[in-house]
Design an enzyme around this catalytic site. Sequence first.
Site, PDB file in Angstrom:
ATOM      1  N   HIS A 163     -12.643   3.677  -5.499  1.00  0.00           N
ATOM      2  CA  HIS A 163     -12.434   4.296  -4.199  1.00  0.00           C
ATOM      3  C   HIS A 163     -13.042   3.459  -3.078  1.00  0.00           C
ATOM      4  O   HIS A 163     -12.491   3.378  -1.979  1.00  0.00           O
ATOM      5  CB  HIS A 163     -13.004   5.715  -4.176  1.00  0.00           C
ATOM      6  CG  HIS A 163     -12.256   6.597  -3.250  1.00  0.00           C
ATOM      7  ND1 HIS A 163     -11.113   7.252  -3.619  1.00  0.00           N
ATOM      8  CD2 HIS A 163     -12.446   6.887  -1.937  1.00  0.00           C
ATOM      9  CE1 HIS A 163     -10.636   7.931  -2.589  1.00  0.00           C
ATOM     10  NE2 HIS A 163     -11.432   7.731  -1.563  1.00  0.00           N
TER      11      HIS A 163
ATOM     12  N   GLU B 183       2.511   9.941 -11.586  1.00  0.00           N
ATOM     13  CA  GLU B 183       1.308   9.125 -11.797  1.00  0.00           C
ATOM     14  C   GLU B 183       0.786   9.191 -13.227  1.00  0.00           C
ATOM     15  O   GLU B 183      -0.271   8.630 -13.517  1.00  0.00           O
ATOM     16  CB  GLU B 183       0.206   9.513 -10.802  1.00  0.00           C
ATOM     17  CG  GLU B 183      -0.045  10.993 -10.677  1.00  0.00           C
ATOM     18  CD  GLU B 183      -0.968  11.320  -9.511  1.00  0.00           C
ATOM     19  OE1 GLU B 183      -1.678  10.428  -9.013  1.00  0.00           O
ATOM     20  OE2 GLU B 183      -0.973  12.494  -9.095  1.00  0.00           O
TER      21      GLU B 183
ATOM     22  N   ASP C 275      -2.981   5.633 -10.318  1.00  0.00           N
ATOM     23  CA  ASP C 275      -3.185   6.415 -11.541  1.00  0.00           C
ATOM     24  C   ASP C 275      -2.139   6.092 -12.598  1.00  0.00           C
ATOM     25  O   ASP C 275      -2.438   6.144 -13.796  1.00  0.00           O
ATOM     26  CB  ASP C 275      -3.168   7.914 -11.221  1.00  0.00           C
ATOM     27  CG  ASP C 275      -4.543   8.425 -10.818  1.00  0.00           C
ATOM     28  OD1 ASP C 275      -5.540   7.798 -11.220  1.00  0.00           O
ATOM     29  OD2 ASP C 275      -4.622   9.433 -10.104  1.00  0.00           O
TER      30      ASP C 275
ATOM     31  N   CYS D 189       3.378   5.427  -3.005  1.00  0.00           N
ATOM     32  CA  CYS D 189       2.263   5.683  -2.089  1.00  0.00           C
ATOM     33  C   CYS D 189       0.946   5.108  -2.614  1.00  0.00           C
ATOM     34  O   CYS D 189      -0.098   5.306  -2.002  1.00  0.00           O
ATOM     35  CB  CYS D 189       2.114   7.171  -1.823  1.00  0.00           C
ATOM     36  SG  CYS D 189       1.718   8.160  -3.281  1.00  0.00           S
TER      37      CYS D 189
END
Length: 593
Positions: free
Chosen positions: A205, A452, A476, A523
């Site tokens: 992240h 995902e 993912d 995305c």
Amino acid sequence: MSIQVFGTPVSRGVAIGRAVLVASSRVDVAHYFVPSERVDQEIERLRQARDAVSAELATLKRDLSPDAPAELSALLDVHQMLLHDETMSAATKQWIVERHYNAEWALSAQLEVLARQFDEMDDEYLRERKADVEQLAERLLRYLARVKPGQTAAPVAPEIVHTRDFGGEEPLVLVANDVAPADMIQFKRSVFTGFVTDVGGRTSHTAIVARSLDIPAVVGAREASRLIRQDDWLVIDGDAGVVIVNPSPIVLEEYRFRQRQSELERARLNRLRHTPAVTLDGQAVELLANIELPGDAAGALESGAVGVGLFRSEFLFMNRGGDLPGEEEQFAAYRDAVVAMQGLPVTIRTVDIGADKPLDRMSLQELRHEHALNPALGLRAIRWSLAEPDMFRQQLRAILRASAFGKVRILVPMVAHLGEIRMTLDALTRARQQLDDAGCAYGEVEIGAMIEVPAAALMVGRFLDHFDFVSIGTNDLIQYTLAIDRTDDAVSHLFDPWHPAVLRLIAETISQANARGKDVSVCGEMAGDAAFTDLLLAMGLRSFSMHPARIASIKQRVLRADTRRLLANVDAVLRAEDPALEAARLFSAAIVH
């Protein structure tokens, strides 16, 4: 002495600045900047903490029993002396005054400086006094965490200062073992020109946010926070994954030149912001923005985005001490984003909590999933929402109400089972009925699924019977296809978006959606990586969603592409042993410059 620290490059460019260490501690330390008008208040907090700890030490000494060892009384005297020593108190105040650190951060920064000084002492006895300083600092930190000036309540939320050059003219670079997602949101658009972390991979992240902020970053640098000292001059080479500590003047000048070249390139790309994204053969391509908070919508419009392809609603739920947002608060946030986009579509993803984005407040069951089992395979995303039906319907009602103010689409994360689809659609039906009963207005919304997990990619044809669109979350999808924990730096080098299995799942998802006449977008991080633009166009993708900072560079790639020529090479890339190498060879020849 100049040294080099190597890690994983995750956000391109060059950053030069003074090191700001966010050190690990046995006591949780809040890190935030205070505005000028609160500097005196923060110094007063520090003074109150010192006086309180001093009184505590005096009480301990007074209450010692007569037969207590003399060394214990002497130790308390040492702590009192250290507490009032100018090396500790005056220097800590200096961090507050010059850098605008909050009191806790200033104290931990000065502790880091003192600890290194003790480590370098030749005398063994003096070296061991480092533990006394650490114990004393922890007493102060515990007091600061409990009490604010004039109150005994829990600490208030920090006020974040959004500025690029706080603390003087010198730019700052953040150095940490790791930075939690919630803390990254705190630091968003703040003073840092670059990031260095000990742990993490390309899709951790910290890396994603660094790319979204469009600032250079190196993660997985292992010993960075131990080798780098407070206020060291650093050069972050985000292209090579190298951090240069205290560079020589010649090296520094070379990187300053590279910085200027990069700024010129960004300015040139910036001129493309409002140019329609159309390929050379006339194919219109939709470039959308990923956002985390309603205030990001303005930046999306400014970047030339033609809508929001991913509003990550979970950031409304994070960094709140476990106090979840209610329906009204969520409605206001979604409405503000929709209104700010001025009629352009906004796709709101339902809360994607879990794995690398845990809530501050968790049940015992959730804690077990987060810490005892593999969190990436646990109760997260739509699974968590369906396990909390009241919360889920509350969020759905808030999104539906926001749809009365513009075009809204709902995106459901981590769908894998048809049963989950039925339960989600049932929750949406109930939310609509509740709004009807209450007389609340709402508009028509499309509902889509994130692809995902491999199960969703393999069943996308069945999923499209129930959904209006799909969006491929490549981060993912890669993680689950390759069984790689993307936040674990021990295996992050195996995280491979060019893996043939991943590419085939993406290609099949795009093909199935196009055949059914349903919208499909990407995305994940691949959407904002120009290395994949040609391949995704060749696969038939016409909708990309990314951070606003990446839109201009992807648009430049789109404007130079001829999809007819790219299409002729896509099968060869998908069949190749090394798709990345084959794509570089074939697609470079297909681009018209």
